[in-house]
Structures are given as structure tokens and as C-alpha cells.
Design an enzyme around this catalytic site. Structure first.
Site, PDB file in Angstrom:
ATOM      1  N   ILE A  53      29.078 -24.857  14.224  1.00  0.00           N
ATOM      2  CA  ILE A  53      29.396 -26.021  13.411  1.00  0.00           C
ATOM      3  C   ILE A  53      30.643 -25.694  12.603  1.00  0.00           C
ATOM      4  CG2 ILE A  53      28.537 -27.751  11.830  1.00  0.00           C
ATOM      5  CD1 ILE A  53      26.758 -27.426  14.267  1.00  0.00           C
TER       6      ILE A  53
ATOM      7  N   VAL B  52      27.465 -23.765   3.227  1.00  0.00           N
ATOM      8  CA  VAL B  52      27.018 -25.087   3.646  1.00  0.00           C
ATOM      9  C   VAL B  52      26.626 -25.102   5.126  1.00  0.00           C
ATOM     10  CG1 VAL B  52      28.465 -26.204   1.911  1.00  0.00           C
ATOM     11  CG2 VAL B  52      29.304 -26.014   4.250  1.00  0.00           C
ATOM     12  N   GLY B  53      27.222 -24.229   5.948  1.00  0.00           N
ATOM     13  CA  GLY B  53      26.918 -24.247   7.371  1.00  0.00           C
ATOM     14  C   GLY B  53      25.445 -24.075   7.655  1.00  0.00           C
TER      15      GLY B  53
ATOM     16  N   ARG C 260      28.453 -16.402  10.437  1.00  0.00           N
ATOM     17  CA  ARG C 260      28.121 -16.332   9.008  1.00  0.00           C
ATOM     18  C   ARG C 260      28.929 -17.379   8.256  1.00  0.00           C
ATOM     19  NH1 ARG C 260      25.590 -12.568   6.435  1.00  0.00           N
ATOM     20  NH2 ARG C 260      26.873 -12.905   4.585  1.00  0.00           N
TER      21      ARG C 260
ATOM     22  N   CYS D 154      21.216 -22.959  -5.756  1.00  0.00           N
ATOM     23  CA  CYS D 154      21.968 -21.705  -5.867  1.00  0.00           C
ATOM     24  C   CYS D 154      23.372 -21.892  -5.299  1.00  0.00           C
ATOM     25  CB  CYS D 154      21.236 -20.590  -5.137  1.00  0.00           C
ATOM     26  SG  CYS D 154      21.952 -18.962  -5.448  1.00  0.00           S
TER      27      CYS D 154
ATOM     28  N   TYR E 192      14.134 -21.035   4.761  1.00  0.00           N
ATOM     29  CA  TYR E 192      13.522 -19.804   4.267  1.00  0.00           C
ATOM     30  C   TYR E 192      12.973 -19.056   5.484  1.00  0.00           C
ATOM     31  CZ  TYR E 192      13.592 -22.445  -0.131  1.00  0.00           C
ATOM     32  OH  TYR E 192      13.974 -23.197  -1.222  1.00  0.00           O
TER      33      TYR E 192
END
Length: 538
Positions: free
Chosen positions: A246, A186-187, A115, A181, A475
Site C-alpha cells: 500500500i 498509517v500503513g 515497514r 498513540c 494487536y
């Protein structure tokens, strides 16, 4: 109404807390359960480099509060019969600790979910059909901005709001083309492409990444040079979590004028919104690349009656005087005036477009909207005719819920970048991208709202891209198809969801996957599968 919603939230919290797992919180005490679960914490505490940051297990109150904060919008997903809750939630503070978590997970047969923020449309970082841990990068969000080289290193746990804040601390004339938003991590955002208000001027966020650090399946920390150009290509828009963890991105900052202008005029159908939208479809992708006008279709009110309104949410890289001349030439129908416009600096436009009250709020990592939702996406290559729009207007107002169509114009820089430059392929030929979104109150029937958005998506079939009908991976939409885990079929993934997200780039992504993670350790319901040649009979 308030007490009913409080009761719903309490019941949901109790559901998440209730767990039959008998898991201890001491790193020196083995877990009770399967052998993998028994030995995971023991592995994490072992030398060298024992894990010293927090490990949240179901016996600790922080576990339930963390899981609940993650999942407020995703209770419909977590309550599914085959969804497990994580064995543990880890909040590491160093690369070495993330590496430790990876190696101990592999050793004990546990999957990993990572996350980096909170915009996980299908909750794939929260659930699995198999035992798993969550690595939460909440403490992994350092940002280093170098004005001289016009670059920045950003750790994957940072949000785009935090990134904008740190850039603005150093410069008024540098920015970055990420989404609107501010609470997006950023990941995930970068690794799926990243569409925002600067997309027509500078392309996607992923187009402006120049280096990265990734922890691969073997526990190696690699940069662009050591990972090689194939893997570096894949993680920029190709669903980076399919290839490793990442850790950080090096980004190229972009030049922004000292003064920019934002405007968001709203028109209802009674005020001619349909005619304006028809015109918008004809010009939005052809305007100078300094001008970004997105259209948001949503329910509105006219003389006490429910209606449809269109908001033309916009950014111009320049002053009001030049903007008004341009609008008078290109879109006079909108009737834009100086009173509709606000001049500001780039960080001011970030606040205005995201309806963020002040710059300090950009550091808030919690999404202000906790309503459950469902989203889908499309790309439009020919203007939708007026008879097609009638069906959209009808559907937007038929639910007592928050319904939106958010339409992002392309053209400009997007036309100049090849479909294969990075895995994000949606370039020349697309007028705009649509995000369909429906939100509802906790406790309301989710089926009715999900049926609504699926019916709208079906209605839109004649008016959007085809062969494939393309979608935006950020999305995420499991309606398009799911991997069958633990075994995954490349051909099935390609035909159901792979080519919709990545078009002709999907095969190359699968080939990179086979090279760097052939055993498919990094997987979920829509992760990139290792390539396998289609079987054929003679």
C-alpha cells in the site's frame, strides 16, 4: 541496575550485528551466498530505473543500527531459532524504486516485508523463515491536506502523529478518527481497521478511506478504480500487506467542534473504582456518540500499598458546560467537576490523550517506550460481573511489571456500520474491546511475563465473545495460530486465527487473495491465504 541494563542492550546489539553472511555493500558487486542473494543487488542496479536510494546490507553500520532500532521491543522474537535477518534493508524514495524492489525480489526468490511505522506487535516485518528484504517506508510519508474538499492523501510511511500535525496546520475544525498513540504508521494502522477516540462518532480509520494506491504482485500501481471494489474492500481493515504494497491512502476528514474537552479522572479500588467500572460497562457504549470514555486498568498506589486503579481517559466533542450536564445525567457516580476538565482544540486533545508534551513531538517517529512486551485482545458483549472482576484485580497487581488492560467503548457509529462493510467486523453487539498488555525490562525473563498474559487471557474466557472468540488484527497475536509456510491451508488459517480477526469476512478476503495474488507472494505467519475449497470425502 543501570549498568546491567546497558550490558543487556550491548549484548543484544552484538547479537544483531553478528552475522555469518558475507555480503558486500556495492551494488555492482554480487552477494556471496545463494544464487538469489548473489543476484539481488545486481538486479537492483540494472537498467532501466536503477535503484538510487540507500540499500543497507549487513556489512554497513547503518544496517545494524536500523535493525536494532526496529527490534528493541522484539528481541524475544528475533532470537527464535528459525528467524532469519533480512538480506537487505531498503529505504526507497519513490514508487518506481519500490516497484524495482518488488520485481527484483520476485526474480531472485526473496520475500518482502514492509515497514510503515513501529507498532508491529509480533515483529512480522522483521523476520521470516525464508530469505527476505525489508522495504522501510521512512522516506515515503508525504501528506497533502485539502481543506476545501475535506480530504487528504497520506503516504503509508507517515505516522498518525504526522497526519494529525499536518491536518492541524490547515484547520482547527477538521480531524481524522485514527488511533491514540502518535508513532503508529498509517500503513499498518489503516489496513487493520484503526480504533481511536473518535470511533464512536465516525467509526474506524478504515471506514473513512475513500481511495488508495497499491503496488500489486505484478508491479502495477493501482488506484480504487483500477484495482476494483473487491480489492479496495479487502485492504481497508483486512490486513493490507497480504495483497500488495500500500503506497498511499486518500482519507475523508471529519468535522470537529472548535472546542473539545478532555478529562482523565483516576480512581483506586479504595476510592470505589470497582463500582465505577461496573457502571462504566453499563453505559459506555450507550452514551451520546460525542462522548468517548475509555477505561485503563493498571497497578496503582494507595497509602503506600500496591493496588488497582482505573483511569477514565476521555474525550468530549464540545465544551465543559455541556459535558458536565451530560455526565451528571449519565455517569454522576464519577463525580466529574470542571477542575477535572481541559478545554482545547482537536490537536490539543491528540496531545492530551497520548501524553505528548507539545505539538512538535508529534513529528517524532521513535516510540518513547523501548521495553519488550506482549499483547492480546478480546471483545466484550456482556458486562463482566463483579465476581469476574475480582480475578482481574488480583492478576493486575501480581507481577512486578507494567500491566495494563485498555478498554475502548463501541456503540454510536459502530452500531450503524454493517459487519461486512469492510473486513473489520467488530460492530453492533460489542460493548467494548480489550487490549491486554504486559511490559518488562530488558534482561528480565520474558517467559514469566508471557505466561502471565496467557493466563489472564485464559481466565477471561467466560467473560468475552465466543464462537468465535474475536480478536483485533492490529494487536497481532501469534498465539492464535500461524500459517505453515510456504504452503498455507485456508481451512487451518480460518479455524485458528482467520475468523477470530475477521469473522465471516475471512472467506471473502481469501477469495480476493486468490484473485490478486494466487501464488501467495505476499505472505507471513498470519497473512491472508488464497482461498481453497475445503476437501470433502464421500
Amino acid at each position: 541496575m543501570g549498568s546491567a541494563r546497558s550490558l543487556d542492550l550491548l549484548l543484544a546489539l552484538l547479537f544483531l550485528i553478528s552475522s555469518t553472511w558475507r555480503i558486500t555493500t556495492s551494488l555492482s558487486t554480487p552477494l556471496v551466498g545463494s544464487n538469489a542473494e548473489n543476484t539481488f543487488l545486481e538486479c537492483m542496479s540494472s537498467k532501466p530505473h536503477p535503484f538510487s536510494s540507500q540499500i543497507h546490507t549487513p556489512k554497513v553500520s547503518s544496517y545494524s543500527s536500523l535493525l536494532y532500532s526496529y527490534s528493541t521491543q522484539h528481541l524475544r522474537l528475533l532470537n527464535s531459532t528459525n528467524a532469519q535477518k533480512p538480506t537487505a534493508i531498503l529505504t526507497p524514495k519513490s514508487e518506481q524504486e519500490i516497484k524495482k524492489a518488488l520485481l527484483c525480489s520476485k526474480q531472485n526468490g526473496l520475500q518482502i516485508r514492509v515497514r510503515s511505522g513501529g507498532h508491529d506487535y509480533e515483529g512480522l516485518s522483521l523476520k521470516s523463515s525464508f530469505a527476505f528484504i525489508v522495504i522501510d517506508l521512512v522516506n515515503f510519508r508525504s501528506i497533502s491536506v485539502d481543506v476545501k474538499t475535506q480530504t487528504a492523501w497520506v503516504q503509508s510511511g507517515a505516522t498518525i502523529g504526522e497526519l494529525a500535525y499536518r491536518i492541524a496546520e490547515k484547520s482547527k475544525t477538521l480531524g481524522f478518527p485514527s488511533g491514540i498513540c502518535p508513532t503508529m504508521g498509517v500503513g499498518g494502522h489503516f489496513s487493520g481497521g484503526g480504533i481511536g477516540a473518535l470511533v464512536r462518532k465516525y467509526g474506524t480509520a478504515a471506514d473513512n478511506i475513500i481511495d488508495a494506491l497499491i503496488l500489486d504482485v505484478n508491479g502495477r500501481i493501482l488506484n480504487r478504480r483500477s484495482m476494483g471494489e473487491n480489492l479496495f474492500w479487502a485492504i481497508r481493515g483486512g490486513s493490507g500487506a497480504s495483497f500488495g504494497v500500500i503506497l498511499a491512502w486518500k482519507i475523508k476528514l471529519v468535522h470537529i467542534p472548535e472546542i473539545v474537552t478532555v478529562f482523565s479522572p483516576t480512581r483506586t479500588l479504595e476510592q470505589g473504582a470497582e463500582k465505577l467500572f461496573v457502571k462504566w460497562q453499563q453505559i459506555a457504549d450507550k452514551l451520546p456518540e460525542d462522548l468517548f470514555i475509555r477505561a485503563v486498568i493498571q497497578p496503582g498506589n494507595w497509602n503506600g500499598q500496591k493496588t488497582v486503579q482505573v483511569v477514565f481517559n476521555s474525550l468530549y466533542l464540545g465544551g465543559t458546560g455541556d459535558l458536565l450536564k451530560l455526565m451528571q445525567k449519565s455517569f454522576p457516580d464519577l463525580g466529574l467537576t470542571a477542575n477535572d476538565c481541559t478545554e482545547t482544540i482537536w490537536i490539543g486533545s491528540v496531545l492530551k490523550l497520548s501524553f505528548t508534551p507539545n505539538i512538535e513531538t508529534l513529528l517524532n517517529r521513535t516510540h518513547p517506550d523501548t521495553l519488550p512486551f506482549k499483547a492480546k485482545s478480546d471483545y466484550v458483549q456482556k458486562p463482566i460481573p463483579e465476581n469476574g472482576l475480582e480475578g482481574i484485580w488480583k492478576r493486575v497487581v501480581e507481577l512486578e511489571a507494567n500491566t495494563f488492560l485498555i478498554l475502548e467503548p463501541f456503540g454510536g457509529k459502530m452500531n450503524a456500520i454493517s459487519e461486512s462493510a469492510i473486513p473489520f467486523p467488530h460492530r453492533k453487539g460489542n460493548l467494548y474491546e480489550i487490549q491486554y498488555l504486559v511490559k518488562w525490562n530488558q534482561g528480565q525473563a520474558s517467559e514469566k511475563h508471557i505466561d502471565w498474559i496467557r493466563n489472564l487471557y485464559s481466565y477471561m474466557t467466560p467473560y468475552v465473545s465466543s464462537n468465535p472468540r474475536a480478536s483485533y488484527v492490529n494487536y497481532r497475536d501469534l498465539d492464535l495460530g500461524k500459517n505453515e509456510l510456504p504452503k498455507m491451508s485456508y481451512s487451518k488459517a480460518a479455524s485458528s486465527w482467520g475468523t477470530k480477526y475477521f469473522k465471516g469476512n475471512f472467506k471473502r478476503l481469501a477469495m480476493v487473495k486468490k484473485q490478486v495474488d494466487p501464488q501467495n507472494f505476499f505472505n507471513d505467519e498470519q497473512s491472508i491465504p488464497p482461498y481453497s475449497a475445503p476437501s470433502c470425502c464421500y
